[in-house]
Design a protein around this motif. Structure first.
Motif, PDB file in Angstrom:
ATOM      1  N   PRO A 123       0.631  -1.280   0.035  1.00  0.00           N
ATOM      2  CA  PRO A 123      -0.056   0.125   0.016  1.00  0.00           C
ATOM      3  C   PRO A 123       0.851   1.128   0.035  1.00  0.00           C
ATOM      4  N   MET A 124       0.335   2.287  -0.874  1.00  0.00           N
ATOM      5  CA  MET A 124       1.117   3.495  -0.998  1.00  0.00           C
ATOM      6  C   MET A 124       0.384   4.678  -0.846  1.00  0.00           C
ATOM      7  N   ALA A 125       0.767   5.786  -0.237  1.00  0.00           N
ATOM      8  CA  ALA A 125      -0.082   7.049  -0.536  1.00  0.00           C
ATOM      9  C   ALA A 125       0.962   8.318  -0.649  1.00  0.00           C
ATOM     10  N   LEU A 126       0.190   9.410  -0.970  1.00  0.00           N
ATOM     11  CA  LEU A 126       1.197  10.632  -1.199  1.00  0.00           C
ATOM     12  C   LEU A 126       0.358  11.752  -0.276  1.00  0.00           C
ATOM     13  N   VAL A 127       1.647  12.277   0.381  1.00  0.00           N
ATOM     14  CA  VAL A 127       1.009  13.406   1.359  1.00  0.00           C
ATOM     15  C   VAL A 127       1.903  14.685   1.177  1.00  0.00           C
ATOM     16  N   GLU A 128       1.360  16.050   1.597  1.00  0.00           N
ATOM     17  CA  GLU A 128       1.859  17.014   1.262  1.00  0.00           C
ATOM     18  C   GLU A 128       1.895  17.239  -0.315  1.00  0.00           C
ATOM     19  N   ALA A 129       1.025  16.791  -0.842  1.00  0.00           N
ATOM     20  CA  ALA A 129       1.225  16.664  -2.474  1.00  0.00           C
ATOM     21  C   ALA A 129       1.126  17.964  -3.121  1.00  0.00           C
ATOM     22  N   ARG A 130       2.089  17.949  -4.153  1.00  0.00           N
ATOM     23  CA  ARG A 130       2.111  19.243  -4.848  1.00  0.00           C
ATOM     24  C   ARG A 130       1.663  18.754  -6.408  1.00  0.00           C
ATOM     25  N   VAL A 131       2.098  19.931  -7.322  1.00  0.00           N
ATOM     26  CA  VAL A 131       2.211  19.439  -8.744  1.00  0.00           C
ATOM     27  C   VAL A 131       2.906  18.350  -9.016  1.00  0.00           C
ATOM     28  N   PRO A 132       2.354  17.484  -9.724  1.00  0.00           N
ATOM     29  CA  PRO A 132       2.885  15.994  -9.889  1.00  0.00           C
ATOM     30  C   PRO A 132       3.901  16.100 -10.948  1.00  0.00           C
ATOM     31  N   HIS A 133       5.115  15.488 -10.860  1.00  0.00           N
ATOM     32  CA  HIS A 133       6.269  15.712 -11.812  1.00  0.00           C
ATOM     33  C   HIS A 133       7.072  14.508 -11.653  1.00  0.00           C
ATOM     34  N   LEU A 134       7.952  14.279 -12.602  1.00  0.00           N
ATOM     35  CA  LEU A 134       8.906  13.133 -12.755  1.00  0.00           C
ATOM     36  C   LEU A 134      10.073  13.339 -11.897  1.00  0.00           C
ATOM     37  N   THR A 383      -0.529  15.804  10.905  1.00  0.00           N
ATOM     38  CA  THR A 383       0.361  14.701  11.120  1.00  0.00           C
ATOM     39  C   THR A 383      -0.516  13.709  11.783  1.00  0.00           C
ATOM     40  N   GLU A 384      -1.435  13.887  12.648  1.00  0.00           N
ATOM     41  CA  GLU A 384      -2.201  12.731  13.151  1.00  0.00           C
ATOM     42  C   GLU A 384      -3.049  12.048  12.035  1.00  0.00           C
ATOM     43  N   ARG A 385      -3.513  12.955  11.239  1.00  0.00           N
ATOM     44  CA  ARG A 385      -4.574  12.177   9.796  1.00  0.00           C
ATOM     45  C   ARG A 385      -3.623  11.163   9.286  1.00  0.00           C
ATOM     46  N   VAL A 386      -2.419  11.677   8.742  1.00  0.00           N
ATOM     47  CA  VAL A 386      -1.289  10.835   8.071  1.00  0.00           C
ATOM     48  C   VAL A 386      -1.009   9.782   8.907  1.00  0.00           C
ATOM     49  N   HIS A 387      -1.037   9.543  10.179  1.00  0.00           N
ATOM     50  CA  HIS A 387      -0.492   8.661  11.161  1.00  0.00           C
ATOM     51  C   HIS A 387      -1.767   7.714  10.888  1.00  0.00           C
ATOM     52  N   SER A 388      -3.070   8.246  11.032  1.00  0.00           N
ATOM     53  CA  SER A 388      -4.101   7.131  10.835  1.00  0.00           C
ATOM     54  C   SER A 388      -4.182   6.751   9.598  1.00  0.00           C
ATOM     55  N   LEU A 389      -3.748   7.143   8.568  1.00  0.00           N
ATOM     56  CA  LEU A 389      -3.915   6.807   7.238  1.00  0.00           C
ATOM     57  C   LEU A 389      -3.046   5.751   7.012  1.00  0.00           C
ATOM     58  N   LEU A 390      -1.689   5.755   7.678  1.00  0.00           N
ATOM     59  CA  LEU A 390      -0.778   4.590   7.787  1.00  0.00           C
ATOM     60  C   LEU A 390      -1.285   3.308   8.335  1.00  0.00           C
ATOM     61  N   ARG A 391      -1.983   3.650   9.450  1.00  0.00           N
ATOM     62  CA  ARG A 391      -2.417   2.590  10.323  1.00  0.00           C
ATOM     63  C   ARG A 391      -3.657   1.669   9.479  1.00  0.00           C
ATOM     64  N   ARG A 392      -4.351   2.464   8.598  1.00  0.00           N
ATOM     65  CA  ARG A 392      -5.415   1.805   7.711  1.00  0.00           C
ATOM     66  C   ARG A 392      -4.607   1.095   6.810  1.00  0.00           C
ATOM     67  N   MET A 393      -3.704   1.611   6.347  1.00  0.00           N
ATOM     68  CA  MET A 393      -2.813   1.002   5.198  1.00  0.00           C
ATOM     69  C   MET A 393      -2.278  -0.215   5.651  1.00  0.00           C
ATOM     70  N   LEU A 394      -2.104  -0.472   6.800  1.00  0.00           N
ATOM     71  CA  LEU A 394      -1.303  -1.484   7.492  1.00  0.00           C
ATOM     72  C   LEU A 394      -2.498  -2.539   8.232  1.00  0.00           C
ATOM     73  N   GLY A 395      -3.693  -2.205   7.843  1.00  0.00           N
ATOM     74  CA  GLY A 395      -4.897  -2.936   8.519  1.00  0.00           C
ATOM     75  C   GLY A 395      -4.977  -2.713  10.050  1.00  0.00           C
ATOM     76  N   GLU A 396      -4.341  -1.643  10.795  1.00  0.00           N
ATOM     77  CA  GLU A 396      -4.138  -1.816  12.293  1.00  0.00           C
ATOM     78  C   GLU A 396      -5.245  -0.667  12.804  1.00  0.00           C
ATOM     79  N   ASP A 397      -6.135  -0.061  11.878  1.00  0.00           N
ATOM     80  CA  ASP A 397      -7.093   0.972  12.371  1.00  0.00           C
ATOM     81  C   ASP A 397      -8.268   0.665  11.941  1.00  0.00           C
TER      82      ASP A 397
END
Length: 397
Positions: A123-134, A383-397
């Motif tokens: 599982p992957m996510a993008l945070v503090e996301a800006r204009v996408p570029h390579l 930061t709390e929201r991102v932490h919760s997101l990570l826990r969901r990605m791991l199936g822990e929340d």
């Protein structure tokens, strides 16, 4: 079969020489990989890494550009240089670390890595996301590559509305929210409260300003500004912390001789008496001086090589900020503070005098300080929201 854009991208990468990387042993447990493409993301991901380790007990790997571990990362956080975008380098990285979740930050997308991780169902996510570029140096014609890469991300937390619009244009239609920045490292320096109370009593509500980590090249500008400030407020006190502590004695004698000012020195156990016009202090007690001075000039930013002290130190303790045009290593922080109208920028000694005169108005200084404190303290909820997101990605929340 890989989409055409990814095939062309990987084909172009084959011409690049893979860099050998030494890797420490992977620790046991569920490992979280955080990738920071720029310095400002390193700071916020460093806070998140500590939170994951302290609250969840998971080992955390942070990857960044460069060949050395950033100072902003706390001990205990694993570090590696960012892997190259070749299939071989990405495969070696994933084989060794076997991450259970990957969190990217900013606008840089890594199609080879993201596609390989998706193939392993990481599982992957993008945070503090800006204009996408390579990544830098990977420009080219890769049809549909950015859209296909973004589709592998479970969730995207955009930095602001402009970033969200760019991400929608790139093909993100769901899984996205605008959340803002994550928490930066705590910049609150300690200070002896008993000392603060005693010095505040001695200062007796006098107007006070601080020159923090002042290099010799900027002494004349600060003296000029203080001279002008004394004409407006004859009780004005300057707390001067020289960059080089060895200059304290010579500087005190020079100010007394050339300006006729009453000077006291902390190193000589002297105190700021009612007649004192300059109090020469030392850097070991910066937390104390920020608490006492409603106005701080950031030394090194006017005629030096850049701000010597972290601007967030003063901002977190309620001091309004004046700085010159040379941010040094703190450009991203001063950019954020400037965007929030939380600093006063100057370009010369004359400008510094004008800025000081302006901020001697308590209302103006308080407004600037409040804006700076808001910048210094924001991001906790994100930061709390991102932490919760990570826990969901791991199936822990």
């Amino acid at each position: 079969m890989a989409p055409l854009g990814l095939s062309l991208y990987n084909l172009a990468a084959r011409r690049r020489v893979a860099q050998p990387t030494e890797r420490p042993e992977r620790p046991p447990g569920r490992l979280i990989w955080l990738h920071a493409p720029e310095e400002e993301h390193i700071r916020s991901l460093g806070v998140l890494a500590e939170k994951i380790r302290d609250e969840d007990g998971h080992p955390v790997l942070v990857t960044t550009p460069g060949s050395t571990a950033p100072a902003a990362l706390a001990g205990g956080t694993l570090w590696q240089p960012s892997p190259g975008e070749t299939v071989a380098e990405v495969t070696a990285m994933l084989d060794h670390w076997q991450p259970d979740a990957i969190l990217f930050s900013g606008g840089e997308l890594r199609p080879a890595l993201i596609d390989a991780a998706a193939g392993r169902k990481i599982p992957m996510a993008l945070v503090e996301a800006r204009v996408p570029h390579l990544p830098d140096g990977r420009d080219g014609w890769y049809p549909g590559l950015i859209r296909a890469t973004l589709a592998h991300l479970q969730e995207i937390l955009a930095l602001d509305d402009a970033a969200a619009r760019a991400l929608r244009k790139a093909g993100v239609n769901a899984r996205m929210a605008v959340t803002g920045r994550m928490e930066q490292p705590c910049a609150v320096l300690p200070g002896n409260e008993a000392e603060r109370e005693e010095l505040a009593r001695l200062m007796n509500s006098r107007p006070v300003w601080l020159a923090a980590a002042l290099p010799q090249a900027e002494e004349a500008a600060v003296i000029e500004a203080h001279r002008a400030g004394l004409r407006l407020a004859h009780r004005l006190l300057l707390i001067l912390v020289p960059e080089d502590p060895a200059r304290a004695t010579e500087l005190a004698a020079s100010l007394e001789r050339a300006e006729g000012w009453m000077v006291a020195s902390r190193s000589a156990d002297e105190e700021p008496e009612p007649e004192t016009e300059v109090f020469i202090a030392d850097a070991a007690e910066m937390g104390l001086w920020y608490r006492l001075a409603p106005i701080t000039f950031l030394g090194g930013s006017l005629a030096g090589t850049g701000c010597i002290r972290d601007p967030m130190e003063a901002a977190a303790l309620g001091s309004s900020l004046i700085h010159g045009p040379r941010p040094g290593p703190h450009g991203a922080i001063l950019g954020r503070l400037g965007a929030a109208r939380a600093t006063r920028s100057v370009a010369s000694g004359g400008d510094l005098a004008e800025a000081l005169a302006e901020l001697l108005s308590p209302d103006r200084a308080a407004k600037l300080a409040q804006s700076a404190w808001t910048v210094a303290s924001d991001g906790v909820e994100v930061t709390e929201r991102v932490h919760s997101l990570l826990r969901r990605m791991l199936g822990e929340d």
